[in-house]
Design a protein around this motif. Structure first.
Motif, mmCIF file in Angstrom:
data_model
loop_
_atom_site.group_PDB
_atom_site.id
_atom_site.type_symbol
_atom_site.label_atom_id
_atom_site.label_comp_id
_atom_site.label_asym_id
_atom_site.label_seq_id
_atom_site.Cartn_x
_atom_site.Cartn_y
_atom_site.Cartn_z
ATOM 1 N N GLN A 59 0.929 -1.265 0.098
ATOM 2 C CA GLN A 59 0.007 -0.127 0.027
ATOM 3 C C GLN A 59 0.760 1.190 0.129
ATOM 4 O O GLN A 59 0.681 2.221 -0.647
ATOM 5 N N THR A 60 1.938 1.229 0.746
ATOM 6 C CA THR A 60 2.820 2.350 0.837
ATOM 7 C C THR A 60 4.239 2.503 0.125
ATOM 8 O O THR A 60 4.780 3.403 -0.046
ATOM 9 N N ARG A 61 4.304 1.017 -0.527
ATOM 10 C CA ARG A 61 5.777 0.884 -0.862
ATOM 11 C C ARG A 61 6.888 1.488 -0.206
ATOM 12 O O ARG A 61 7.820 2.044 -0.574
ATOM 13 N N THR A 62 6.734 0.882 1.078
ATOM 14 C CA THR A 62 7.879 1.095 1.891
ATOM 15 C C THR A 62 8.180 0.007 2.755
ATOM 16 O O THR A 62 7.535 -1.021 2.725
ATOM 17 N N MET A 63 9.449 0.290 3.276
ATOM 18 C CA MET A 63 9.796 -1.078 4.058
ATOM 19 C C MET A 63 9.880 -0.654 5.433
ATOM 20 O O MET A 63 10.648 0.267 5.889
ATOM 21 N N ARG A 64 9.565 -1.275 6.596
ATOM 22 C CA ARG A 64 9.494 -1.053 8.227
ATOM 23 C C ARG A 64 10.939 -1.419 8.331
ATOM 24 O O ARG A 64 11.320 -2.586 8.306
ATOM 25 N N VAL A 65 11.554 -0.571 9.174
ATOM 26 C CA VAL A 65 13.020 -1.059 9.859
ATOM 27 C C VAL A 65 12.934 -0.324 11.279
ATOM 28 O O VAL A 65 12.164 0.468 11.925
ATOM 29 N N ARG A 66 13.770 -1.036 12.239
ATOM 30 C CA ARG A 66 13.671 -0.633 13.427
ATOM 31 C C ARG A 66 15.224 -0.425 13.974
ATOM 32 O O ARG A 66 16.121 -1.348 13.605
ATOM 33 N N ALA A 67 15.445 0.494 14.702
ATOM 34 C CA ALA A 67 16.753 0.893 15.192
ATOM 35 C C ALA A 67 16.633 0.878 16.919
ATOM 36 O O ALA A 67 15.672 1.046 17.317
ATOM 37 N N ARG A 68 17.918 0.963 17.320
ATOM 38 C CA ARG A 68 18.087 0.643 18.516
ATOM 39 C C ARG A 68 18.499 2.293 19.164
ATOM 40 O O ARG A 68 19.724 2.727 18.475
ATOM 41 N N VAL A 69 17.903 2.833 20.100
ATOM 42 C CA VAL A 69 18.235 4.090 20.844
ATOM 43 C C VAL A 69 18.566 3.945 22.349
ATOM 44 O O VAL A 69 17.875 3.154 22.955
ATOM 45 N N GLU A 70 19.741 4.224 22.714
ATOM 46 C CA GLU A 70 20.233 3.802 23.944
ATOM 47 C C GLU A 70 19.451 4.597 25.041
ATOM 48 O O GLU A 70 19.294 3.813 25.977
ATOM 49 N N ASN A 71 19.280 5.616 24.821
ATOM 50 C CA ASN A 71 18.462 6.533 25.815
ATOM 51 C C ASN A 71 18.879 6.342 27.493
ATOM 52 O O ASN A 71 17.991 6.178 28.248
ATOM 53 N N GLU A 72 20.039 6.521 27.460
ATOM 54 C CA GLU A 72 20.775 6.421 28.908
ATOM 55 C C GLU A 72 20.165 7.485 29.808
ATOM 56 O O GLU A 72 20.248 7.154 30.797
ATOM 57 N N GLU A 73 20.064 8.768 29.188
ATOM 58 C CA GLU A 73 19.568 9.705 30.181
ATOM 59 C C GLU A 73 17.961 9.740 29.959
ATOM 60 O O GLU A 73 17.438 10.317 30.887
ATOM 61 N N GLY A 74 17.416 8.866 29.492
ATOM 62 C CA GLY A 74 15.754 8.706 29.767
ATOM 63 C C GLY A 74 15.152 10.057 29.124
ATOM 64 O O GLY A 74 14.114 10.373 29.693
ATOM 65 N N LEU A 75 15.688 10.737 28.220
ATOM 66 C CA LEU A 75 15.283 11.741 27.279
ATOM 67 C C LEU A 75 14.173 11.362 26.409
ATOM 68 O O LEU A 75 12.941 12.228 26.423
ATOM 69 N N PHE A 76 13.716 10.216 26.132
ATOM 70 C CA PHE A 76 12.719 9.986 24.979
ATOM 71 C C PHE A 76 11.873 8.804 25.728
ATOM 72 O O PHE A 76 12.286 7.914 26.685
ATOM 73 N N LEU A 77 10.796 8.804 25.278
ATOM 74 C CA LEU A 77 9.577 8.153 25.825
ATOM 75 C C LEU A 77 9.021 7.216 24.642
ATOM 76 O O LEU A 77 8.600 7.692 23.589
ATOM 77 N N PRO A 78 8.312 5.892 24.983
ATOM 78 C CA PRO A 78 7.433 5.121 24.243
ATOM 79 C C PRO A 78 6.409 5.922 23.618
ATOM 80 O O PRO A 78 5.656 6.548 24.237
ATOM 81 N N GLY A 79 6.264 5.827 22.298
ATOM 82 C CA GLY A 79 5.095 6.514 21.638
ATOM 83 C C GLY A 79 5.424 7.931 21.327
ATOM 84 O O GLY A 79 4.435 8.803 20.335
ATOM 85 N N ARG A 80 6.375 8.647 21.380
ATOM 86 C CA ARG A 80 6.835 9.895 21.014
ATOM 87 C C ARG A 80 7.120 9.996 19.776
ATOM 88 O O ARG A 80 7.846 9.130 19.128
ATOM 89 N N PHE A 81 7.075 11.102 18.934
ATOM 90 C CA PHE A 81 7.244 11.325 17.488
ATOM 91 C C PHE A 81 8.762 11.749 17.426
ATOM 92 O O PHE A 81 9.287 12.554 18.282
ATOM 93 N N ALA A 82 9.161 11.101 16.253
ATOM 94 C CA ALA A 82 10.681 11.497 15.833
ATOM 95 C C ALA A 82 10.707 11.791 14.583
ATOM 96 O O ALA A 82 9.810 11.318 13.598
ATOM 97 N N GLN A 83 11.507 12.571 13.955
ATOM 98 C CA GLN A 83 12.092 12.803 12.519
ATOM 99 C C GLN A 83 13.589 12.143 12.345
ATOM 100 O O GLN A 83 14.408 12.459 12.748
#
Length: 358
Positions: free
Chosen positions: A245-269
């Motif tokens: 439908q979208t002609r895209t491929m889903r990929v998954r990356a690892r973010v260390e987040n040692e300082e806890g700056l990012f939360l599940p569900g948050r948007f990113a560019q």
């Protein structure tokens, strides 16, 4: 006689004027011939071509997900006796989270302990009678089986009792509670959620056109809403297929987040480069001149400007890639371009450029 004398004087005067005129007209001609030294040099500014790694930057949206996530829920029905965590707190792997009322099961286990003790006494009694042939072997077998059944029933109750306690399977942060102490809960009732947020997953889609350039191990950068700071993530898994439908491929990356700056569900560019050229010849954008059949630049060699037809590649804010015809160290004119012609003599003032200004 006077008339002849006047005519002679007039002729001499005319002759003198002609002589003066001829002398005056020779001086400009002489000065003109002496000053003819060829076309003058044109004063221009230029830069030396530099090479750098360049690529097309692709920007695509993504979102964070917990590295591990589960609902804290009991395996069997019962009443919650104690809750051993605070909302929003961090728990360690194996930590006790929930204790349920086990009094009923504990009573059944104590009852079985007495029955097992009695059955053991009965087994020993019939075994002693068997030695004197007072009972049959069948009686002994029944006594032994009775004891074994009671022991198995106790083990089953011990297992059920252990399920009244809920432990954290991994370290993480507990969310908000939905149930209080004293509530009756059934299997599947969500008491709270447990999230492992160090590290995090970062999921995003890449266009089908670039799937051969992105894969496991590729590093990408990302920004979050309201912040321009770029952080790094590394792709560790890819979906083995294209979304039709979208002609895209889903990929998954690892973010260390040692300082806890990012939360599940948050948007990113997510930002990543494709079509990367590690030795791209870059010139300022103003050096490129559009012409009827394409684009040219003026390259200076030995004081002569040569018009070079070019094919441009990747553009940045201030620079443009020249795909062929240039090498590092070549001099390219950046000012006075409209007054130049192919083969013109020039005097170039070299200006230093920095790609950091891009």
């Amino acid at each position: 006689m006077k008339k002849i004398l006047l005519i002679k004087r007039a002729m001499m005067l005319l002759l003198g004027v002609l002589i003066l005129y001829s002398c005056g007209s020779e001086e400009p001609n002489q000065s003109s011939h002496s000053g003819r030294q060829g076309p003058p040099q044109t004063q221009v500014r230029g830069v030396e071509v530099k090479v750098m790694e360049i690529g097309n930057e692709i920007v695509t949206p993504g979102s964070f997900a917990a590295w591990e996530q589960l609902n804290i829920t009991p395996e069997i029905a019962g009443i919650i006796r104690s809750i051993h965590f605070s909302e929003g707190s961090t728990v360690r792997s194996g930590q006790l989270l929930i204790s349920m009322d086990d009094r009923e099961l504990q009573g059944q286990i104590q009852k079985l302990d007495l029955e097992i003790e009695l059955s053991a006494d009965e087994r020993r009694r019939v075994e002693s009678l068997l030695e004197i042939q007072a009972v049959s072997e069948e009686e002994v077998l029944r006594a032994r089986n009775r004891e074994s059944v009671l022991i198995a029933e106790k083990e089953l109750l011990e297992i059920r009792k252990s399920k009244l306690n809920v432990y954290a399977p991994f370290a993480g942060q507990v969310g908000l509670r939905n149930i209080s102490e004293g509530n009756f809960v059934s299997p599947g009732t969500t008491i709270a959620t447990l999230h492992q947020i160090r590290p995090l997953k970062l999921d995003f889609d890449i266009p089908e056109l670039y799937v051969h350039q992105i894969g496991v191990g590729t590093e990408v950068e990302f920004t979050t809403v309201g912040r321009s700071t770029r952080h790094k993530a590394k792709i560790y898994a890819v979906e083995p297929g294209i979304n039709p439908q979208t002609r895209t491929m889903r990929v998954r990356a690892r973010v260390e987040n040692e300082e806890g700056l990012f939360l599940p569900g948050r948007f990113a560019q997510i930002h990543f480069n494709v079509d990367v050229n590690p030795q791209a010849a870059m010139v300022p954008s103003e050096a490129v001149i559009p012409v009827i059949d394409g684009q040219i630049i003026f390259v200076v060699k030995n004081g002569v400007a040569t018009a070079l037809p070019i094919q441009t590649g990747i553009r940045t804010d201030n620079f443009v890639e020249i795909k062929e015809g240039l090498s590092a160290g070549d001099t390219v004119v950046t000012t006075g371009l409209m007054s130049l012609a192919d083969g013109a003599k020039v005097s170039v003032d070299i200006v230093e450029i920095s790609f950091n200004d891009n």
